[in-house]
Scaffold this active site. Structure first.
Site, mmCIF file in Angstrom:
data_model
loop_
_atom_site.group_PDB
_atom_site.id
_atom_site.type_symbol
_atom_site.label_atom_id
_atom_site.label_comp_id
_atom_site.label_asym_id
_atom_site.label_seq_id
_atom_site.Cartn_x
_atom_site.Cartn_y
_atom_site.Cartn_z
ATOM 1 N N GLY A 149 -12.013 3.199 0.505
ATOM 2 C CA GLY A 149 -12.865 3.924 1.400
ATOM 3 C C GLY A 149 -14.040 3.419 1.700
ATOM 4 N N ASP A 197 0.736 -1.105 0.083
ATOM 5 C CA ASP A 197 0.066 -0.008 -0.035
ATOM 6 C C ASP A 197 0.865 1.346 -0.037
ATOM 7 O OD1 ASP A 197 0.893 0.189 2.576
ATOM 8 O OD2 ASP A 197 -0.800 -0.109 3.574
ATOM 9 N N SER A 198 0.241 2.370 0.010
ATOM 10 C CA SER A 198 1.031 3.678 -0.171
ATOM 11 C C SER A 198 1.688 4.206 1.228
ATOM 12 C CB SER A 198 0.183 4.651 -0.958
ATOM 13 O OG SER A 198 -0.775 5.380 0.027
ATOM 14 N N GLY A 199 0.915 3.634 2.213
ATOM 15 C CA GLY A 199 1.178 4.392 3.495
ATOM 16 C C GLY A 199 0.309 5.388 3.957
ATOM 17 N N GLY A 200 -0.649 5.629 2.961
ATOM 18 C CA GLY A 200 -1.685 6.895 3.447
ATOM 19 C C GLY A 200 -2.576 6.123 4.352
ATOM 20 N N ASP A 226 -3.202 8.492 -1.746
ATOM 21 C CA ASP A 226 -4.240 9.142 -1.618
ATOM 22 C C ASP A 226 -4.719 9.694 -0.332
ATOM 23 O OD1 ASP A 226 -5.017 6.671 -0.330
ATOM 24 O OD2 ASP A 226 -6.721 6.282 -1.330
ATOM 25 N N CYS A 244 -5.570 -26.843 6.570
ATOM 26 C CA CYS A 244 -4.612 -25.799 7.615
ATOM 27 C C CYS A 244 -3.746 -26.562 8.400
ATOM 28 C CB CYS A 244 -5.579 -25.103 8.200
ATOM 29 S SG CYS A 244 -6.248 -25.597 9.785
#
Ligand SMILES: [Zn+2]
Length: 385
Positions: A223, A99-102, A153, A313
């Site tokens: 979002g 992810d971007s870190g946002g 974003d 599992c």
């Protein structure tokens, strides 16, 4: 094998079959393939908590998500780059999306100051001041060596008014996304845009119609699943998926409950991630086809059945019982987290595998109806005023 361990070609996405709006395809990356619809296991700090890379793979997981914010704070992208990149560092040679870190800046960091160019904040580990801009978010992800990077974003609190969402979209999120694309190396690795717009159909549409004019490799729907009603959630996915180009992957961010995954696949979503299946596992909640099982409950004290018959599992395949798992949780044993994390991921990957087979045989609607009829609905939220 190439020096950096990469074994695949450049990023590509192919839709192999459809059933209604549901799609089955293949995501090809420099580090191998993932069959879609796919659930990405969340490996926040370069580890899917409690599992070794071999145990992750045995659940059927083909692609892992790592968090740029956490890794940039600790140990830092320079150290990971020096170690040969994220794949070598964490011993996972399959596809990785970062992810971007946002999202973490807006949920974990403090003293945030957002300006037109980016965001300055104090990190949650040592309180050090950091700054993230679209260019910096791309640079960190390039140095981590992920196969799919996400644009930066702005993540807004829920609820936010349409005016706040509109201003954020036009002044920051959209310009930041285009800037992220402009500085992506385009070296065979992918960069995905993120559709925002809150819960306004007009703003969601405005955002996606702008994004699809640019050559992003894939598109996320962001979002959502923040507290809105099921109806609003599904309406936003329906609208977004309908506006996205058919040849590119669609990623619904932060969604991983079995019901929502099946419902979103029906609307044409290809990729999912969510921390809950693994986080809940560590808290003693196991996924089964009849709904979640709370293992600390006294009802399981003498239950000698495995969580699910036929599950591959680490727990079920050797017949470990619900009674034993309950005991491990009550005794605070580390093994509990490993066994149930493995189970929950194996459960979801089995569900996704069954969904892919149903799509390929043109029977997704029947599969989806049967699954949803047997799986209990989560308590319904009310839309915020
Ligand atoms: Zn199991």
């Amino acid at each position: 094998m190439k020096a950096d361990g990469a074994r695949g070609g450049p990023f590509r996405f192919e839709v192999g079959a459809t059933s209604g709006r549901a799609r089955a395809g293949t995501l090809r990356t420099p580090h191998g393939e993932a069959a879609t619809p796919a659930f990405m296991a969340v490996g926040t700090a370069a580890t899917v908590k409690a599992l070794t890379p071999e145990q992750i793979a045995r659940t059927g997981t083909e692609i892992v998500l790592c968090n740029t914010y956490h890794l940039a704070v600790r140990p830092g992208e320079a150290l990971i780059e020096e170690a040969g990149g994220l794949h070598a560092f964490m011993g996972w040679d399959g596809p990785i999306l970062t992810d971007s870190g946002g999202f973490q800046i807006f949920s974990l960091a403090s003293a945030r100051e957002v300006d037109r160019d980016g965001v300055t904040f104090k990190n949650h580990v040592d309180g050090g001041t950091m700054r993230l801009t679209p260019e910096r978010a791309m640079e960190i992800q390039r140095r981590l060596g992920s196969d799919v990077a996400m644009v930066l974003d702005e993540c807004l609190p829920y609820p936010s008014s349409d005016d706040v969402v509109r201003e954020s979209l036009r002044e920051r999120t959209l310009p930041w996304e285009i800037r992220s694309l402009a500085c992506h190396p385009r070296d065979g690795r992918a960069v995905f845009a993120i559709g925002q717009g809150g819960f306004s159909e007009e703003l969601r549409r405005e955002c996606i119609e702008e994004l699809v004019r640019h050559p992003f490799d894939g598109f996320a729907i962001g979002g959502l699943a923040v507290g809105e009603t099921r109806g609003t959630f599904l309406r936003m996915i329906d609208l977004s998926a309908g506006l996205l180009p058919p040849g590119k992957p669609r990623y619904l961010m932060g969604v991983g409950s079995p019901r929502e995954v099946v419902e979103a696949i029906a609307l044409g979503v290809d990729l999912f991630d969510c921390v809950l299946p693994t986080r809940n596992a560590r808290n003693g909640q196991a996924l089964t086809a009849a709904g979640p099982v709370r293992l600390r409950n006294a009802a399981w004290a003498r239950d000698r059945r495995p969580l699910e018959d036929g599950c591959g599992c680490e727990a079920c395949r050797i017949g470990l019982s619900r009674a034993y798992l309950r005991h491990l949780f009550l005794a605070g044993e580390m093994l509990a987290g490993t066994l149930v994390t493995s189970h929950n991921l194996a459960f979801l990957q089995r569900l996704l595998g069954a969904a892919r087979r149903a799509i390929r045989s043109g029977e997704f609607a029947r599969f989806s109806a049967e699954f949803l009829a047997g799986y209990p609905a989560a308590p319904e939220a009310a839309d915020a005023p």
